[in-house]
Scaffold this motif. Sequence first.
Motif, short mmCIF file in Angstrom:
data_model
loop_
_atom_site.label_atom_id
_atom_site.label_comp_id
_atom_site.label_asym_id
_atom_site.label_seq_id
_atom_site.Cartn_x
_atom_site.Cartn_y
_atom_site.Cartn_z
N VAL A 6 0.85 -1.20 0.00
CA VAL A 6 0.00 0.00 0.00
C VAL A 6 0.87 1.24 0.00
N VAL A 8 2.36 3.85 -3.19
CA VAL A 8 3.39 3.75 -4.23
C VAL A 8 4.01 5.12 -4.51
N ARG A 10 7.39 7.74 -3.15
CA ARG A 10 8.86 7.66 -3.26
C ARG A 10 9.39 6.29 -2.85
N ARG A 37 -2.52 6.36 -9.63
CA ARG A 37 -1.07 6.24 -9.39
C ARG A 37 -0.69 4.76 -9.23
N VAL A 53 -7.71 -0.36 -0.78
CA VAL A 53 -7.06 -1.18 0.25
C VAL A 53 -7.91 -2.40 0.66
N ALA A 68 2.63 3.77 2.73
CA ALA A 68 1.79 4.96 2.54
C ALA A 68 2.31 6.07 3.43
N ALA A 69 1.69 7.26 3.33
CA ALA A 69 2.08 8.39 4.18
C ALA A 69 1.94 7.99 5.65
N THR A 70 2.79 8.58 6.49
CA THR A 70 2.82 8.23 7.92
C THR A 70 1.43 8.34 8.57
N HIS A 73 -0.50 5.06 8.59
CA HIS A 73 0.10 3.80 9.06
C HIS A 73 -0.75 3.09 10.11
N LEU A 76 -3.86 1.45 8.78
CA LEU A 76 -3.55 0.33 7.88
C LEU A 76 -3.02 -0.87 8.67
N GLY A 117 9.99 -0.71 9.58
CA GLY A 117 11.10 -0.52 8.63
C GLY A 117 12.18 0.46 9.04
N ASP A 168 10.48 12.12 11.73
CA ASP A 168 10.56 11.63 10.35
C ASP A 168 11.98 11.27 9.96
N TYR A 282 17.95 -2.16 2.16
CA TYR A 282 16.52 -2.34 1.87
C TYR A 282 16.25 -3.75 1.35
N1 NAD Z 1 12.89 3.91 5.75
C1 NAD Z 1 13.20 4.91 4.96
O1 NAD Z 1 14.35 5.12 4.63
C2 NAD Z 1 12.13 5.80 4.45
C3 NAD Z 1 12.43 6.69 3.42
C4 NAD Z 1 11.41 7.50 2.91
C5 NAD Z 1 10.14 7.42 3.45
N2 NAD Z 1 9.89 6.55 4.48
C6 NAD Z 1 8.54 6.45 5.07
O2 NAD Z 1 7.69 5.91 4.06
C7 NAD Z 1 6.41 6.54 4.11
C8 NAD Z 1 6.08 7.11 2.72
O3 NAD Z 1 7.04 8.09 2.40
P1 NAD Z 1 7.21 8.60 0.89
O4 NAD Z 1 8.37 9.50 0.88
O5 NAD Z 1 7.19 7.45 -0.06
O6 NAD Z 1 5.85 9.47 0.72
P2 NAD Z 1 5.10 9.89 -0.61
O7 NAD Z 1 4.31 11.10 -0.23
O8 NAD Z 1 6.04 9.94 -1.77
O9 NAD Z 1 4.09 8.66 -0.89
C9 NAD Z 1 3.04 8.33 -0.03
C10 NAD Z 1 1.99 7.55 -0.82
O10 NAD Z 1 1.01 7.08 0.12
C11 NAD Z 1 -0.27 7.25 -0.48
N3 NAD Z 1 -1.26 7.28 0.60
C12 NAD Z 1 -1.47 8.25 1.51
N4 NAD Z 1 -2.46 7.89 2.34
C13 NAD Z 1 -2.87 6.67 1.96
C14 NAD Z 1 -3.86 5.77 2.44
N5 NAD Z 1 -4.63 6.06 3.50
N6 NAD Z 1 -4.01 4.58 1.82
C15 NAD Z 1 -3.26 4.27 0.74
N7 NAD Z 1 -2.30 5.08 0.24
C16 NAD Z 1 -2.12 6.27 0.84
C17 NAD Z 1 -0.17 8.54 -1.28
O11 NAD Z 1 -1.18 8.64 -2.27
C18 NAD Z 1 1.25 8.40 -1.87
O12 NAD Z 1 1.23 7.71 -3.11
C19 NAD Z 1 6.48 7.59 5.23
O13 NAD Z 1 5.91 7.04 6.38
C20 NAD Z 1 7.97 7.81 5.43
O14 NAD Z 1 8.27 8.14 6.79
C21 NAD Z 1 10.85 5.74 4.96
#
Ligand code: NAD
Length: 332
Positions: A6, A8, A10, A37, A53, A68-70, A73, A76, A117, A168, A282
């Motif tokens: 869930v 997609v 970054r 997307r 979902v 997905a966005a924090t 979490h 989900l 993660g 974050d 990763y």
């Molecule tokens: N471990 C790491 O190194 C690392 C690195 C970057 C991001 N992260 C974490 O990963 C998560 C995502 O970060 P990102 O940079 O990819 O963000 P992002 O904004 O690029 O992507 C988030 C995606 O989640 C989707 N989304 C939001 N709410 C949703 C929901 N309720 N159900 C389904 N999809 C939903 C959005 O549409 C978007 O496509 C964050 O929690 C961030 O803290 C971790």
Amino acid sequence: MRIGLVGVGRIGAFHATTLKSLPAVEQVVVADADATRAELTAKELGLEFAPDVPSLLTSGIDGLVIAAATSAHAELIAAAVAAGITTFCEKPVALDLAETQRVVELVEGSDVPVHIGFQRRFDAGYQAAAAQVRSGELGFVHHIRANTNDAFPPPAGYIPTSGGFFRDCTVHDFDIIRYVTGREVVSVYATGANRGEAFFGEYGDVDAAAALLTLDDSTFATVSGTRYNAAGHDVRMEVLGSLGSIAVGLDEHTALRSVEAGVTFPGGEPHATFMDRFGPAYVAELTAFTEVVAGTREVPCTVRDALQAFRIADACELSRKENRVVFLDADT
Ligand SMILES: NC(=O)c1ccc[n+]([C@@H]2O[C@H](COP(=O)([O-])OP(=O)(O)OC[C@H]3O[C@@H](n4cnc5c(N)ncnc54)[C@H](O)[C@@H]3O)[C@@H](O)[C@H]2O)c1
């Protein structure tokens, strides 16, 4: 095995590619709040697509990866636990401490494995540092220096649902300090500033910060980070002990240049993003998750580990706002 994913964005699209490459994974099914997307990503990467979902959770998946966005979490994770699906969730577990604690209670009251993660635990350098600290070969550790410097900031839209700089970004340093030392943090003093683009300040956030942590054995750890480090994505740790001192992330790719005459180290291309810096970590992390799904491995980073790192981040946020030392047990 069949893995659902869930989110997609970054990191989600990056995890989808990694999951697809793992020998244990036969199929990856993706969903996102933005269904278009998800559909486009599925097409591009040759994956299955679920329109939402609930359909993803009932599509016969063996494990779920939440990227997905924090802000999404906690909900989900709760949905995955209710469906009995072994889950991997990106850090952090939730945006605030109360919700993180609720998730810990939910997960610990169930028999569903949930892996959080923090990929640095799967980086060979941090693993070697942890082994040297545990073996005693460094003597007693008196100081740790840890940093997370992003080469460039995330888009403005990422900030309001990120939880803020400490929760974050430097939350990774807080987790890895616990992992490497095996100690808990007792108190913090933290500060931060917004000297880059104004949107950080507009959301009450900062783009550079520093924290001094005191651990329960009187080790001092300094943690620093920025969203603006054009020299490169620079994530390192120094562990300084009475018998020896070591560095994680100090290699040809380190985003530093020496001003000393005749010194050419480090001479390689600096990392641009966390994907470059932690690519192998990763892969190891998601491989470990497939082993959790297969039932051959214990969860390597639990929701309780994430709660402890989050408590440190929360304490830093409070310290920054109130400009004072915060004691984890008394104040949070
Ligand atoms: N471990 C790491 O190194 C690392 C690195 C970057 C991001 N992260 C974490 O990963 C998560 C995502 O970060 P990102 O940079 O990819 O963000 P992002 O904004 O690029 O992507 C988030 C995606 O989640 C989707 N989304 C939001 N709410 C949703 C929901 N309720 N159900 C389904 N999809 C939903 C959005 O549409 C978007 O496509 C964050 O929690 C961030 O803290 C971790």
